[in-house]
Structures are given as structure tokens and as C-alpha cells.
Design an enzyme around this catalytic site. Sequence first.
Site, PDB file in Angstrom:
ATOM      1  CB  THR A 287      19.326  23.727  71.041  1.00 18.30           C
ATOM      2  OG1 THR A 287      20.218  23.551  72.152  1.00 18.30           O
ATOM      3  CG2 THR A 287      18.402  22.521  70.923  1.00 18.30           C
TER       4      THR A 287
ATOM      5  CG  ASN B  83      10.899  29.297  71.670  1.00 15.36           C
ATOM      6  OD1 ASN B  83      10.929  28.540  72.625  1.00 15.36           O
ATOM      7  ND2 ASN B  83       9.783  29.898  71.255  1.00 15.36           N
ATOM      8  CG  HIS B  84      17.885  28.136  72.019  1.00 13.69           C
ATOM      9  ND1 HIS B  84      19.271  28.087  72.103  1.00 13.69           N
ATOM     10  CD2 HIS B  84      17.499  29.085  72.897  1.00 13.69           C
ATOM     11  CE1 HIS B  84      19.696  28.969  73.013  1.00 13.69           C
ATOM     12  NE2 HIS B  84      18.632  29.581  73.505  1.00 13.69           N
ATOM     13  NE  ARG B  85      19.680  24.841  64.722  1.00  9.84           N
ATOM     14  CZ  ARG B  85      20.606  25.696  65.169  1.00  9.84           C
ATOM     15  NH1 ARG B  85      20.508  26.981  64.938  1.00  9.84           N
ATOM     16  NH2 ARG B  85      21.648  25.243  65.853  1.00  9.84           N
TER      17      ARG B  85
END
Length: 219
Positions: A91, A83-85
Site C-alpha cells: 500500500t 486512501n492508498h492503493r
Amino acid sequence: MHNIPNPNIVFPNEYKTSCYIKNVITAPNIFIGDYTYYDDPVDPTGFEKNNILFNCPDFGDKLIIGKFCSIACGTQFVMGTANHRINSITTYPFNVFGGAWEENTPPHLSQLPYKGDTIIGNDVWIGRECVIMPGVKVGDGSIIATRSVVTKNIEPYSIVGGNPAHFIKKRFDDEFIELLLKIKWWDFEPQKLLDFLPLLCDPNLDNVRIKLKSIIYSK
């Protein structure tokens, strides 16, 4: 003494395309049950490297797969660090590229959304080239159609398919499912399971229902 298959070997048959994957796993956050196999004509023992993506044990999530699961070629499990922020305006993972970017951003793992453990039940059949996303829970006895992308939890003994995977139907009625979840045949001792195999493979489900009730309610 019966020649019962040994769950502690890598290749259970002469073809060496199916691998009992619990015996080739090294990561401390991956747990695979007995007799669960991955089938791949090229590299079945490379399951951890090729089919579990972005695994970082320090992140804290686990992959737990039950007993007697059938996992077809190309299926991939995506772990949480893929995942990414997403709670900021960008992101982009600046922190992982080091230098001044790392000095001016929070630690990468602390920024990622945590989806929890990915848990696959027992006797689950996962079709070819499926993708299982982080934090998904798949119930016992489920079937996931080829090339499905599983983004949500799946109830026991359900058939799902598509991208994203959607519910298609239950494999059996609610009473039958309850009986199966009570009997938990995947936990039987080897000899008891051997004796139970004819019932497990019997296509006469009315007969199976009667015998399951007899076993469960006679205890």
C-alpha cells in the site's frame, strides 16, 4: 421588513464561534448550502483547511453539504485522496516521493480507489469530533452522535453513532418521515420559512403531523 438572518455573511451572531461555512470555502469541488454552520471556539472560518482532509479537486470527488446543517467542533470530512492503493501487494505510495520511484510507478491518483462524492443532506446534525469517510451519503434530517466514524450511507431521519457508526433508531415513523421529505422546508423562501418556524419547533408532533398533511394534500 423582518430582520431575517442573512445566509451570505460569515458570522451569523455576536459570539463569532459559529460560521456560515459556504462563505469561507474556496475549493471548486466543495458545495455548502445556505445556513449550514460550523461551530468552533478557536477557528470556525478555518473549516476548509482544518476539517476537510486530503482534498484534491483534480481527483474528481466532491463534498456536498445541504442547507441548515449543524456541524460541531472537530468534525472532519476525509476526501478520496486520503486512501492508498489496496489492489497490489504493498500500500506504500512510492510515486509521491519522486525520483526513480516516480519514474517506475503509475501516477499516484490513478492508483487510488474512487469512492465517489460525499453527500450530506439538509438539516443534518453532526456531533463533536465525528469523522465522515469518503463517498458516504447522509440522508436529510439525520443525527450523528459525537465521535462517530461514518463509513456507510445513512437513511433520512436516522440516528447513528459509534465507531464504525451503526444505526440506533429512526427519529420518526415512516409516514412522518415521508411527510417531511415531501415538505422540504429547507427550500422555502425566507418569508415562508419564517411563518413556518412555529411548526418546525413545535414539540407536539401529532399536531405537526396533522398540519403537514393539511399543507401537502391541499395543494
